[in-house]
Design a protein around this motif. Sequence first.
Motif, PDB file in Angstrom:
ATOM      1  N   VAL A 105      -5.709  21.077 -46.747  1.00  0.00           N
ATOM      2  CA  VAL A 105      -6.666  21.134 -47.845  1.00  0.00           C
ATOM      3  C   VAL A 105      -5.954  21.180 -49.181  1.00  0.00           C
ATOM      4  O   VAL A 105      -6.317  20.484 -50.129  1.00  0.00           O
ATOM      5  N   SER A 106      -4.888  21.973 -49.285  1.00  0.00           N
ATOM      6  CA  SER A 106      -4.259  22.161 -50.592  1.00  0.00           C
ATOM      7  C   SER A 106      -2.737  22.196 -50.530  1.00  0.00           C
ATOM      8  O   SER A 106      -2.096  22.555 -51.507  1.00  0.00           O
ATOM      9  N   GLY A 107      -2.138  21.826 -49.402  1.00  0.00           N
ATOM     10  CA  GLY A 107      -0.695  21.882 -49.266  1.00  0.00           C
ATOM     11  C   GLY A 107      -0.134  20.582 -48.740  1.00  0.00           C
ATOM     12  O   GLY A 107      -0.821  19.549 -48.725  1.00  0.00           O
ATOM     13  N   PRO A 108       1.118  20.592 -48.315  1.00  0.00           N
ATOM     14  CA  PRO A 108       1.734  19.384 -47.741  1.00  0.00           C
ATOM     15  C   PRO A 108       1.080  19.022 -46.419  1.00  0.00           C
ATOM     16  O   PRO A 108       0.290  19.804 -45.875  1.00  0.00           O
ATOM     17  N   PRO A 109       1.376  17.841 -45.893  1.00  0.00           N
ATOM     18  CA  PRO A 109       0.779  17.446 -44.609  1.00  0.00           C
ATOM     19  C   PRO A 109       1.122  18.423 -43.498  1.00  0.00           C
ATOM     20  O   PRO A 109       2.085  19.191 -43.588  1.00  0.00           O
ATOM     21  N   ILE A 110       0.318  18.380 -42.437  1.00  0.00           N
ATOM     22  CA  ILE A 110       0.438  19.320 -41.324  1.00  0.00           C
ATOM     23  C   ILE A 110       0.945  18.597 -40.082  1.00  0.00           C
ATOM     24  O   ILE A 110       0.507  17.498 -39.761  1.00  0.00           O
ATOM     25  N   LEU A 111       1.887  19.234 -39.386  1.00  0.00           N
ATOM     26  CA  LEU A 111       2.323  18.783 -38.079  1.00  0.00           C
ATOM     27  C   LEU A 111       2.086  19.904 -37.075  1.00  0.00           C
ATOM     28  O   LEU A 111       2.389  21.068 -37.367  1.00  0.00           O
ATOM     29  N   ILE A 112       1.549  19.568 -35.914  1.00  0.00           N
ATOM     30  CA  ILE A 112       1.408  20.552 -34.845  1.00  0.00           C
ATOM     31  C   ILE A 112       2.085  19.997 -33.603  1.00  0.00           C
ATOM     32  O   ILE A 112       2.243  18.781 -33.452  1.00  0.00           O
ATOM     33  N   GLN A 113       2.499  20.874 -32.714  1.00  0.00           N
ATOM     34  CA  GLN A 113       3.294  20.469 -31.563  1.00  0.00           C
ATOM     35  C   GLN A 113       2.845  21.171 -30.302  1.00  0.00           C
ATOM     36  O   GLN A 113       2.312  22.293 -30.343  1.00  0.00           O
ATOM     37  N   SER A 114       3.058  20.501 -29.184  1.00  0.00           N
ATOM     38  CA  SER A 114       2.803  21.086 -27.879  1.00  0.00           C
ATOM     39  C   SER A 114       3.949  20.705 -26.958  1.00  0.00           C
ATOM     40  O   SER A 114       4.399  19.558 -26.962  1.00  0.00           O
ATOM     41  N   THR A 115       4.414  21.653 -26.175  1.00  0.00           N
ATOM     42  CA  THR A 115       5.511  21.390 -25.243  1.00  0.00           C
ATOM     43  C   THR A 115       5.146  21.753 -23.807  1.00  0.00           C
ATOM     44  O   THR A 115       6.026  21.879 -22.962  1.00  0.00           O
ATOM     45  N   ASP A 116       3.846  21.932 -23.535  1.00  0.00           N
ATOM     46  CA  ASP A 116       3.474  22.170 -22.144  1.00  0.00           C
ATOM     47  C   ASP A 116       2.965  20.872 -21.517  1.00  0.00           C
ATOM     48  O   ASP A 116       2.544  19.945 -22.207  1.00  0.00           O
ATOM     49  N   SER A 117       2.998  20.794 -20.230  1.00  0.00           N
ATOM     50  CA  SER A 117       2.777  19.531 -19.513  1.00  0.00           C
ATOM     51  C   SER A 117       1.346  19.023 -19.614  1.00  0.00           C
ATOM     52  O   SER A 117       1.087  17.848 -19.326  1.00  0.00           O
ATOM     53  N   GLN A 118       0.400  19.878 -20.031  1.00  0.00           N
ATOM     54  CA  GLN A 118      -0.991  19.462 -20.142  1.00  0.00           C
ATOM     55  C   GLN A 118      -1.489  19.476 -21.583  1.00  0.00           C
ATOM     56  O   GLN A 118      -2.669  19.241 -21.830  1.00  0.00           O
ATOM     57  N   ALA A 119      -0.592  19.744 -22.532  1.00  0.00           N
ATOM     58  CA  ALA A 119      -0.938  19.758 -23.967  1.00  0.00           C
ATOM     59  C   ALA A 119      -2.099  20.700 -24.265  1.00  0.00           C
ATOM     60  O   ALA A 119      -2.979  20.385 -25.070  1.00  0.00           O
ATOM     61  N   LEU A 120      -2.082  21.861 -23.642  1.00  0.00           N
ATOM     62  CA  LEU A 120      -3.149  22.831 -23.850  1.00  0.00           C
ATOM     63  C   LEU A 120      -2.800  23.872 -24.909  1.00  0.00           C
ATOM     64  O   LEU A 120      -3.692  24.547 -25.429  1.00  0.00           O
ATOM     65  N   THR A 121      -1.520  24.021 -25.221  1.00  0.00           N
ATOM     66  CA  THR A 121      -1.075  25.016 -26.195  1.00  0.00           C
ATOM     67  C   THR A 121      -0.395  24.312 -27.358  1.00  0.00           C
ATOM     68  O   THR A 121       0.552  23.547 -27.162  1.00  0.00           O
ATOM     69  N   TRP A 122      -0.873  24.593 -28.577  1.00  0.00           N
ATOM     70  CA  TRP A 122      -0.357  23.930 -29.778  1.00  0.00           C
ATOM     71  C   TRP A 122       0.019  24.960 -30.827  1.00  0.00           C
ATOM     72  O   TRP A 122      -0.633  26.005 -30.943  1.00  0.00           O
ATOM     73  N   THR A 123       1.072  24.682 -31.566  1.00  0.00           N
ATOM     74  CA  THR A 123       1.515  25.556 -32.651  1.00  0.00           C
ATOM     75  C   THR A 123       1.806  24.713 -33.886  1.00  0.00           C
ATOM     76  O   THR A 123       2.080  23.507 -33.799  1.00  0.00           O
ATOM     77  N   LEU A 124       1.770  25.357 -35.041  1.00  0.00           N
ATOM     78  CA  LEU A 124       2.116  24.683 -36.283  1.00  0.00           C
ATOM     79  C   LEU A 124       3.619  24.502 -36.378  1.00  0.00           C
ATOM     80  O   LEU A 124       4.390  25.402 -36.042  1.00  0.00           O
ATOM     81  N   SER A 125       4.052  23.338 -36.834  1.00  0.00           N
ATOM     82  CA  SER A 125       5.471  23.069 -37.025  1.00  0.00           C
ATOM     83  C   SER A 125       5.914  23.560 -38.395  1.00  0.00           C
ATOM     84  O   SER A 125       5.130  23.614 -39.339  1.00  0.00           O
ATOM     85  N   ASN A 126       7.192  23.906 -38.480  1.00  0.00           N
ATOM     86  CA  ASN A 126       7.778  24.309 -39.757  1.00  0.00           C
ATOM     87  C   ASN A 126       8.380  23.084 -40.431  1.00  0.00           C
ATOM     88  O   ASN A 126       9.403  22.556 -39.984  1.00  0.00           O
TER      89      ASN A 126
END
Length: 233
Positions: A96-117
Amino acid sequence: GSAGVIEQTLGSSVNWAPAIVGALPASVEFLGAGCSGNLCVAVGDDYSNGAILYATAGTPPGGAWAQVDISSLALANGLSTVSCASNICIAAGASVSGPPILIQSTDSQALTWTLSNLADTVPIDATINHTTCTENVCLAFGSDPSNGLLLLQTLDQGTSWSQIDLSAFSPAGLKGATGASCVASYCTISFDFTSSTTNGLIQSFDAGTTWSSVSPTGAPIQVHYNDTSAGAQ
């Protein structure tokens, strides 16, 4: 596509059919999809509730899709692109008001996601249009209105990102990124511009760390490439 439609093909590019995603409101639009093996992820925007993400994994591939809860990430805007390789997926969108967002998942079913730094040097008005992954390396590609092409690279499955300098390849009249693709350590990037003396295509042989211009035999100068894809030989 719009109205929450995902089309998929299983083992053949000839026969396509709607994926099983259940009833979705008209406010849902899918904007990007990526697959690796039996894992497929689709991302987009629910214009009433923010970013949405659906995934399917297992055997047979392309079975029922299920919505993945990413509400804890508080993504008010949609996700526009996603790429998967092995057990890593990277998705990108706008904040909304900052730089672009990247999120990542490293589990085999892509069920868990976290914000990237992201790298501290990524400006607020930058955009990320494409992501591409190969094994543990992922690239996020877009544009920075002040400095030209924007390229971010991660070597640790999205835990940390660094910005790769592409100022030498940012042409006059840059309009934006159009495509990015990697296979093994070979990557290609395409971009569009209004005026320049170079082709809008560059390549890397070391997974995105260093880049060089591409001048295809017989192609005229000032070619505007709309997309790119790298394949194994």
